[in-house]
Design an enzyme around this catalytic site. Structure first.
Site, PDB file in Angstrom:
ATOM      1  N   HIS A 169       0.785  -1.236   0.000  1.00  0.00           N
ATOM      2  CA  HIS A 169       0.000   0.000   0.000  1.00  0.00           C
ATOM      3  C   HIS A 169       0.817   1.287   0.000  1.00  0.00           C
ATOM      4  O   HIS A 169       0.263   2.357  -0.228  1.00  0.00           O
ATOM      5  CB  HIS A 169      -0.914  -0.021   1.225  1.00  0.00           C
ATOM      6  CG  HIS A 169      -1.909   1.097   1.271  1.00  0.00           C
ATOM      7  ND1 HIS A 169      -2.408   1.725   0.148  1.00  0.00           N
ATOM      8  CD2 HIS A 169      -2.511   1.711   2.308  1.00  0.00           C
ATOM      9  CE1 HIS A 169      -3.254   2.671   0.505  1.00  0.00           C
ATOM     10  NE2 HIS A 169      -3.328   2.678   1.811  1.00  0.00           N
ATOM     11  N   TYR A 180     -12.805   7.705  11.695  1.00  0.00           N
ATOM     12  CA  TYR A 180     -11.973   8.024  10.539  1.00  0.00           C
ATOM     13  C   TYR A 180     -12.716   7.655   9.265  1.00  0.00           C
ATOM     14  O   TYR A 180     -13.260   6.560   9.154  1.00  0.00           O
ATOM     15  CB  TYR A 180     -10.664   7.234  10.617  1.00  0.00           C
ATOM     16  CG  TYR A 180      -9.795   7.310   9.376  1.00  0.00           C
ATOM     17  CD1 TYR A 180      -8.725   8.188   9.320  1.00  0.00           C
ATOM     18  CD2 TYR A 180     -10.025   6.485   8.277  1.00  0.00           C
ATOM     19  CE1 TYR A 180      -7.912   8.256   8.196  1.00  0.00           C
ATOM     20  CE2 TYR A 180      -9.223   6.551   7.138  1.00  0.00           C
ATOM     21  CZ  TYR A 180      -8.175   7.435   7.105  1.00  0.00           C
ATOM     22  OH  TYR A 180      -7.377   7.506   5.998  1.00  0.00           O
ATOM     23  N   THR A 206      -4.230  11.056   0.689  1.00  0.00           N
ATOM     24  CA  THR A 206      -5.497  11.017   1.417  1.00  0.00           C
ATOM     25  C   THR A 206      -5.510  12.024   2.556  1.00  0.00           C
ATOM     26  O   THR A 206      -4.477  12.522   2.980  1.00  0.00           O
ATOM     27  CB  THR A 206      -5.758   9.610   2.009  1.00  0.00           C
ATOM     28  OG1 THR A 206      -4.724   9.309   2.965  1.00  0.00           O
ATOM     29  CG2 THR A 206      -5.812   8.561   0.928  1.00  0.00           C
TER      30      THR A 206
END
Length: 809
Positions: free
Chosen positions: A447, A563, A576
């Site tokens: 990721h 979140y 992000t």
């Protein structure tokens, strides 16, 4: 592929009569074709570099400008205000050109300079236009005249037929918000979560930080900002032949890579294909590995790779992707995969569980890599893995959705994609492509190099190409013919000493402890979808988020820090930002929902206020005015300067007990869900970032389906409480408001007490030994066993290294 043939292209033997030289014409031909293919790719990249470099102009526009300048010169008009004359006088110092030649060269030089100036002006103007984000805060369905004019100007300066990276230099950098603004937004977000005394203490810390240490850290952060740039299908299984499915889908992945190399993938644009998003994350999708280090991991990206590495039954095989100067066709790739499946050789000592090193702690892997993989055959084999286009696992298990046991089958499918046996996926590769024995597929992706939507974009293309374009023959094999001239896959050779094997076993034990703590449940919600939500004139995302707040409150009896991931790709190299979904307004709505004294009208009013607040928070996050990335960067600067901030320390230690995310559908044009409803994806999921928390992911598929994924840890007694109680199979059903009078304003007659249902199954929950994101059907996983979901990534200062997953057919 030339390297594979160089050894056999020339053979010679020494005899009493001299040297007997033999040439392999087929090998020489393969070398020639491989070189030709390589030069073609270099030429295409060079051409695309020029086109992207002059965008939003075009190379042909240079000729138009130069011809225009020369035309005015011959008409005795000086368009340069004397500049051409100055260039001419400078050229008079040389005696090698005639007067007419000097005039032409002067005109061409001025025209070229004018052309470059126009490009810079257009690019800067586009960057200024894209820095405006007021359009995002306008009421849905309403657009002012000023916004329409702005959109028109953006389209004019955006040029024609942009390539994937055309807008990169025109995107603005992520702004640095004012410290006081961020601090005030933070205090607003935690107000409903704290007791009065705790909130007063935090307010004092925040205010002191905003006037003392904060401005100093902000100054350093601004200096940096000036120079730094910031799913298989659920129900469809086209073939049960493992090698055939691998052949088609690997070929589809390579077709996507070719489009990526040629920049033929269209950039993602919002607002009616007007506003471009950053495309930087695509650059490292292929030929990329994460390299372990004792202090910091690094990303290794190769410009090109002509092979993949395949794992099967503890063996590693190197498979060349090209033959006769072209990509292997699907049937030829199936042939290569079948050769691997038919291979009966045994794993070498330590080979079978070698990949467990990538699943365990990073420091032992870094030391082991340096000590045992720095030379000889181990280095050559490790280089083959790390420099491969991507990694493939031919899994020995059967997975996928089964109608007779949907819950267990989907949970098993997800866990297999997430971690497998913890040694049969190479977790350091940009992604591992997994093909199961029954033909189901999926991806496990690292990721740090990109976010889930990037892998999802690839996967949508692969699913569409595999099933709807390439297809299969009636017997389940790939279409086309085999080719016996293609060389067999090559076994990688290893010499792994006993000390290294001990480290492998230790890493495997570490990974297994984490994997066995994973609890996950995936399920579809079919009562309604975003179609009916949009008729309520509210955001589907806000709708789901408010329902999740209500679900969590009814489960735990309290609110928690929540979140939700939001992208910042409106800015160059944006990743992000966090949307803090638990707000004072959402808490008021939830409390009204559980209070029987509240009327439907009162609840509806609070719902609308909470929904609008959530949308406002989301827009702030997307436009660079979020809370958490700014505070995290200030924390990084404080560590660099070796100064302590009690405020930042406490902020970053707060646990996210409810971590949520929506998986977007991007290429909806690839699937016709109305005529082919079986081609649906189950979306993605991820684990909680707190040991005592939940991870909730969802995808709104078409107009009538919402797929949910719930995760938690077995080891937490609170989050598994629901599973062990009488509520283990109950879904939360919540009345939100009257449909007829207060929401739809439709002519149809609805029952005045009809209610919306929102999903929430904490029966099977998944843990976060990693943060996972998956797309179901054949599947994608972005994950790494052995990593804390909340661990910060030091690869980029603004990203959190959560592990994600995508599952698909």
């Amino acid at each position: 592929m030339a390297e594979a043939h160089q050894a056999v292209a020339f053979q010679f033997t020494v005899t009493p009569d001299g040297i007997d030289l033999r040439l392999s014409h087929e090998a020489l031909r393969q070398i020639y074709l491989s070189g030709l293919h390589s030069w073609k790719k270099k030429f295409i990249r060079f051409k695309n570099g020029i086109i992207t470099g002059v965008y939003p102009a075009s190379p042909s526009s240079w000729l138009i400008v130069v011809v225009g300048v020369m035309t005015t010169m011959y008409a005795k008009i000086d368009p340069s205000l004397g500049i051409i004359a100055k260039i001419n006088r400078t050229l008079e110092t040389t005696d090698c050109m005639s007067s007419q030649t000097k005039n032409v060269v002067s005109g061409v030089l001025f025209g070229t300079g004018l052309w470059v100036a126009l490009i810079v002006t257009m690019r800067y103007s586009l960057k200024v236009l894209l820095s405006y984000h007021g359009w995002m805060f306008t009421e849905h369905g309403k657009m002012s005249r000023a916004t329409k004019i702005w959109m028109g100007m953006v389209k004019i300066f955006s040029g024609r037929k942009p390539m994937l990276y055309s807008f990169q230099t025109s995107l603005p950098r992520l702004p640095v918000p004012a410290v006081k603004d961020t601090v005030n937004r933070y205090l607003e977000s935690v107000r409903p979560l704290m007791k009065e005394e705790d909130f007063k203490r935090m307010t004092a810390l925040a205010q002191d930080f905003a006037v003392s240490l904060g401005p100093r850290l902000q100054w350093y952060l601004k200096l940096k900002s000036w120079w730094a740039t910031n799913y298989d299908l659920l129900y469809v299984l086209p073939t049960h032949i493992q090698a055939a499915r691998a052949g088609n889908t690997v070929h589809a992945i390579l077709l996507y890579r070719r489009k990526l190399d040629r920049e033929e993938i269209k950039p993602i644009r919002l607002l009616g294909s007007t506003i471009p998003l950053c495309s930087a994350q695509w650059e490292r999708m292929f030929n990329t590995s994460r390299i372990p280090g004792e202090e910091t991991d690094t990303i290794q990206h190769m410009r090109d790779s002509k092979h993949i590495v395949v794992y099967h039954q503890g063996r590693y095989f190197k498979v060349w992707l090209y033959h006769d100067g072209r990509l292997l066709k699907p049937r030829e790739m199936e042939q290569q995969m079948q050769r691997i499946l038919d291979n009966t050789s045994e794993p070498q000592p330590g080979e079978a569980r070698l990949a467990a090193l990538t699943a365990g702690d990073r420091v032992p892997w870094a030391r082991c890599r340096q000590a045992y993989f720095g030379r000889g055959k181990n280095k050559q084999s490790l280089d083959a893995v790390e420099k491969a286009a991507f990694f493939v696992t031919l899994d020995e298990t059967e997975q996928g959705y089964r109608t007779e046991d949907p819950d267990t089958s989907m949970d098993s499918y997800a866990k297999s994609l997430l971690h497998g046996q913890c040694y049969d996926r190479w977790f350091d590769k940009s992604f591992t492509f997994v093909v199961f024995k029954n033909g189901k597929i999926g991806i496990n992706a690292e990721h740090s190099w990109a976010d889930a939507p990037i892998m999802a974009h690839l996967w949508e293309y692969v699913m569409s190409t595999d099933s709807l374009q390439l297809g299969y023959a009636e017997d389940g094999h790939c279409k086309g013919d085999t080719n016996p001239n293609i060389p067999y896959p090559t076994r990688l050779q290893w010499d792994i000493p006993g000390e290294c094997q001990e480290v492998i076993e230790t890493s495997l034990n570490t990974a297994n402890l984490l994997a066995n703590d994973v609890d996950f449940h995936s399920f579809p919600f079919v009562a309604f979808g975003k179609g009916i939500i949009k008729k309520c004139r509210t955001s589907p995302d806000a709708f789901v988020q408010l329902a999740l707040q209500l679900a969590h409150y009814k489960d735990m009896g309290k609110f928690c820090l929540t979140y939700e991931a939001s992208m910042t790709r409106l800015f160059r190299e944006g990743r992000t930002e966090t949307v803090r979904s638990c707000t004072a307004e959402s808490c008021d709505f939830v409390q009204a929902m559980v209070d029987p004294a509240q009327t439907v009208e009162q609840r509806l009013k609070l719902f609308k206020v909470a929904s609008e607040k959530h949308q406002h928070m989301y827009r702030l996050a997307m436009t660079g005015s979020g809370i958490d990335r700014h505070l995290f960067c200030l924390y990084v600067v404080s560590k660099y300067l070796a100064v302590e901030s009690p405020f930042l320390k406490e902020v970053l230690s707060e646990p996210w007990r409810l971590s949520t995310s929506q998986t977007p559908q991007q290429q909806v044009e690839l699937f016709d869900l109305e005529n082919n409803p079986e081609y649906v994806s189950s979306g993605g999921g991820f684990g909680p970032v707190a040991d005592d928390g939940y991870g909730v992911s969802y995808i709104l598929v078409g107009e009538n389906l919402i797929n949910f994924h719930i995760s938690s840890k077995f080891s937490c007694p609170e989050t598994v409480r629901m599973k062990r109680s009488s509520f283990s199979r109950r879904w939360g059903i919540f009345t939100l408001f009257f449909l007829r009078e207060h929401i739809f304003n439709l002519t149809e007659k609805f029952n005045s007490t009809a209610c919306f249902y929102l999903v929430w199954a904490f029966s099977h929950k998944w843990t976060s030994f990693l943060n996972v994101v998956f797309l179901f059907g054949d599947t994608v996983l972005l994950c790494r066993p052995g990593w804390s979901a909340g661990a910060r990534s030091w690869l980029t200062a603004t990203s959190v290294s959560w592990v994600q997953v995508i599952l698909l057919p």
